[in-house]
Structures are given as C-alpha cells and as structure tokens.
Write a protein that holds these residues in place. Structure first.
Motif, PDB file in Angstrom:
ATOM      1  N   THR A 110       0.825  -1.201   0.000  1.00 36.28           N
ATOM      2  CA  THR A 110       0.000   0.000   0.000  1.00 36.28           C
ATOM      3  C   THR A 110       0.863   1.256   0.000  1.00 36.28           C
ATOM      4  OG1 THR A 110      -1.679  -1.225   1.244  1.00 36.28           O
ATOM      5  CG2 THR A 110      -1.911   1.166   1.147  1.00 36.28           C
ATOM      6  N   GLY A 111       1.998   1.212   0.718  1.00 44.19           N
ATOM      7  CA  GLY A 111       2.907   2.351   0.720  1.00 44.19           C
ATOM      8  C   GLY A 111       3.427   2.665  -0.664  1.00 44.19           C
ATOM      9  N   GLU A 112       3.764   1.642  -1.429  1.00 45.10           N
ATOM     10  CA  GLU A 112       4.240   1.864  -2.801  1.00 45.10           C
ATOM     11  C   GLU A 112       3.118   2.358  -3.707  1.00 45.10           C
ATOM     12  OE1 GLU A 112       7.713   1.201  -4.558  1.00 45.10           O
ATOM     13  OE2 GLU A 112       7.475   2.307  -2.684  1.00 45.10           O
ATOM     14  N   ILE A 113       1.906   1.841  -3.513  1.00 48.46           N
ATOM     15  CA  ILE A 113       0.763   2.322  -4.297  1.00 48.46           C
ATOM     16  C   ILE A 113       0.511   3.796  -4.018  1.00 48.46           C
ATOM     17  CG2 ILE A 113      -1.728   2.097  -4.606  1.00 48.46           C
ATOM     18  CD1 ILE A 113      -1.400  -0.900  -4.007  1.00 48.46           C
ATOM     19  N   LEU A 114       0.557   4.170  -2.726  1.00 49.39           N
ATOM     20  CA  LEU A 114       0.330   5.562  -2.348  1.00 49.39           C
ATOM     21  C   LEU A 114       1.445   6.464  -2.852  1.00 49.39           C
ATOM     22  CD1 LEU A 114      -1.294   7.684  -0.856  1.00 49.39           C
ATOM     23  CD2 LEU A 114      -0.167   6.983   1.270  1.00 49.39           C
ATOM     24  N   ARG A 115       2.670   5.980  -2.795  1.00 47.30           N
ATOM     25  CA  ARG A 115       3.793   6.779  -3.314  1.00 47.30           C
ATOM     26  C   ARG A 115       3.601   7.072  -4.800  1.00 47.30           C
ATOM     27  NH1 ARG A 115       8.086   5.851  -6.369  1.00 47.30           N
ATOM     28  NH2 ARG A 115       7.627   3.613  -6.446  1.00 47.30           N
ATOM     29  N   GLY A 116       3.239   6.049  -5.571  1.00 45.34           N
ATOM     30  CA  GLY A 116       3.015   6.256  -6.990  1.00 45.34           C
ATOM     31  C   GLY A 116       1.876   7.228  -7.263  1.00 45.34           C
ATOM     32  N   ALA A 117       0.811   7.131  -6.447  1.00 44.19           N
ATOM     33  CA  ALA A 117      -0.327   8.035  -6.631  1.00 44.19           C
ATOM     34  C   ALA A 117       0.062   9.479  -6.312  1.00 44.19           C
ATOM     35  CB  ALA A 117      -1.483   7.586  -5.749  1.00 44.19           C
ATOM     36  N   LEU A 118       0.852   9.686  -5.268  1.00 45.32           N
ATOM     37  CA  LEU A 118       1.297  11.044  -4.916  1.00 45.32           C
ATOM     38  C   LEU A 118       2.212  11.614  -5.993  1.00 45.32           C
ATOM     39  CD1 LEU A 118       1.964  10.579  -1.090  1.00 45.32           C
ATOM     40  CD2 LEU A 118       0.195  12.005  -2.120  1.00 45.32           C
ATOM     41  N   GLN A 119       3.063  10.775  -6.548  1.00 43.41           N
ATOM     42  CA  GLN A 119       3.972  11.247  -7.583  1.00 43.41           C
ATOM     43  C   GLN A 119       3.254  11.559  -8.892  1.00 43.41           C
ATOM     44  OE1 GLN A 119       6.966   8.079  -7.583  1.00 43.41           O
ATOM     45  NE2 GLN A 119       8.436   9.493  -6.670  1.00 43.41           N
ATOM     46  N   SER A 120       2.068  10.980  -9.086  1.00 42.35           N
ATOM     47  CA  SER A 120       1.332  11.220 -10.325  1.00 42.35           C
ATOM     48  C   SER A 120       0.551  12.532 -10.326  1.00 42.35           C
ATOM     49  CB  SER A 120       0.362  10.058 -10.592  1.00 42.35           C
ATOM     50  OG  SER A 120      -0.708  10.079  -9.655  1.00 42.35           O
ATOM     51  N   ILE A 121       0.481  13.191  -9.166  1.00 43.53           N
ATOM     52  CA  ILE A 121      -0.238  14.470  -9.097  1.00 43.53           C
ATOM     53  C   ILE A 121       0.524  15.514  -9.901  1.00 43.53           C
ATOM     54  CG2 ILE A 121      -1.039  16.301  -7.548  1.00 43.53           C
ATOM     55  CD1 ILE A 121      -1.352  14.178  -5.378  1.00 43.53           C
ATOM     56  N   PRO A 122      -0.140  16.224 -10.795  1.00 46.07           N
ATOM     57  CA  PRO A 122       0.552  17.231 -11.610  1.00 46.07           C
ATOM     58  C   PRO A 122       1.262  18.278 -10.756  1.00 46.07           C
ATOM     59  CG  PRO A 122      -1.654  16.824 -12.460  1.00 46.07           C
ATOM     60  CD  PRO A 122      -1.565  16.100 -11.144  1.00 46.07           C
TER      61      PRO A 122
END
Length: 228
Positions: A110-122
């Motif tokens: 979940t930490g890696e999923i959340l990291r990827g989601a945060l990094q995808s924010i413009p």
C-alpha cells in the motif's frame, strides 16, 4: 458426490468467513495507517528517512507472505527476552501473529501504491497550493491525499483482493478462518471436492463484493474525470 455435507457444515463455514473478514479488515486498516508514513519517507529527500523505508518495502515485497507468517509465529519464540516479556502473551496467539504479518505485508504494498499516486499528481497543482500559502501539512491533508486516494483506488482494490486470498495462509498456524474450517471438515468427512468448491464459491462472492465496493468508490472520487 455428497453435496449435503455443505448444508450440514454451513454454519461452521460461516464462522470461518467471519474470521477471514476480521483478519482482512483489521490488517488492511493497520496496513493503511502504516502505509502513509512509509510513502512519505519514500518521497523524502533525506536518505536517513528514505533508505529504511526502501529496505522495509523491499523485504516485505520480496519474501513470500507464508515465510513472513512463520518468521513471526515460530521465530518469535527463539528470542528469550521476548518470551520473558509481557509481549509474549500476544506473540503466543496465532490471531495476533497473523494480523501482524498481514498488516506489515500489506503496508509495504500500500505504501508503494500511495507513493506512486502522490507522484502522479501534476506539479501545477502543488505549485498552486504553494502560491496560496498552504503549509505542507494542510496541502497534504486537503489536496494531495484526496487526489492520490482517487488515483490509487483501482490498484488498492487489487491489493485488498490479494489480501483476501492470502488470508487463507492463516490456516497454517491453526487459525480457523474459512480455509482452516474447510480443511478441518474435510478431515472428518473426506469430501474435499464439495467443500473446496463451496469455499471457492464463498471467496468468489467476497471478491465480487470488494470489486463492487471499490468501483462505487472510484466513481464517487473520480467524478470530475467523468464530467470532463
């Protein structure tokens, strides 16, 4: 084949379903709470925060869940200070060890999923928050986390399903979840096909419920994309 055995032992199977749902729900809740600091440490520019988080995620993603369960359940007894401490009352319980292993495992994913989601924010949205004078904590709470939550929902739904199926491993340490109850009844009735088919059907129904729930959440949190 004797299908009547399913009706006869249906109440026991339902008890196993309840234990499975408890394990998955509690583990995912604890894992989600651990995932946020893990993701923030992974995104940190400080190596003393980033490296421990990387090592944690690498270990729990790189080793089988069954090995992690055995390390906690059987390995804890090898440490005499732990056996002599008040914590041993917890580590001696299979339920606690299963929840701990599942929580630590799902926290890494979940930490890696959340990291990827945060990094995808413009980057423009982050810059807009800074222009408005938002402090980092407020920006994270009001903008970044809600945006990341909508983005990560499909991947996180898959993680919940994997945890649901992985919960069957709890039966290896004597927990009477759905799989554990099924194996116990099979040992009495010698009807593996009927009971494993019944257990498989229950897992399919639970998976369908999770998929439906996350689809509803995804439609709710990503309304702006559909409108666009």
């Amino acid at each position: 084949m004797d299908w009547s055995v399913i009706l006869e032992y249906w109440p026991r199977l339902l008890k196993g379903v309840w234990v499975t749902l408890e394990l998955v729900a509690l583990s995912c809740l604890i894992g989600a709470l651990l995932a946020l600091p893990l993701a923030l440490c992974r995104l940190s520019a400080h190596s003393w925060l980033q490296r421990p988080a990387k090592a944690y995620i690498f270990f729990f993603r790189g080793t089988p869940l069954l090995v992690q369960i055995f390390l906690i359940y059987y390995g804890a007894s090898q440490f005499e200070p732990l056996r002599d401490s008040p914590l041993w009352a917890l580590f001696a319980q299979p339920y606690f060890c299963a929840v701990l292993a599942f929580s630590l495992n799902t926290a890494a994913y979940t930490g890696e999923i959340l990291r990827g989601a945060l990094q995808s924010i413009p980057a423009g949205e982050i810059e807009a928050c800074k222009v408005l004078g938002m402090p980092p904590s407020l920006m994270l709470r009001r903008v970044l986390l809600p945006r990341a939550f909508g983005t990560m929902l499909p991947a996180y739904g898959n993680e919940i399903i994997l945890m649901l199926k992985g919960s069957a491993l709890a039966s290896t340490i004597t927990l009477m979840d759905l799989t554990g109850v099924t194996r116990t009844v099979i040992a009495r009735t010698y009807t593996p096909i009927e009971l494993f088919m019944a257990a498989g059907a229950i897992y399919l129904v639970l998976t369908l419920l999770v998929l439906t729930g996350f689809r509803v959440l995804e439609c709710h949190f990503n309304r702006y994309r559909q409108a666009g």
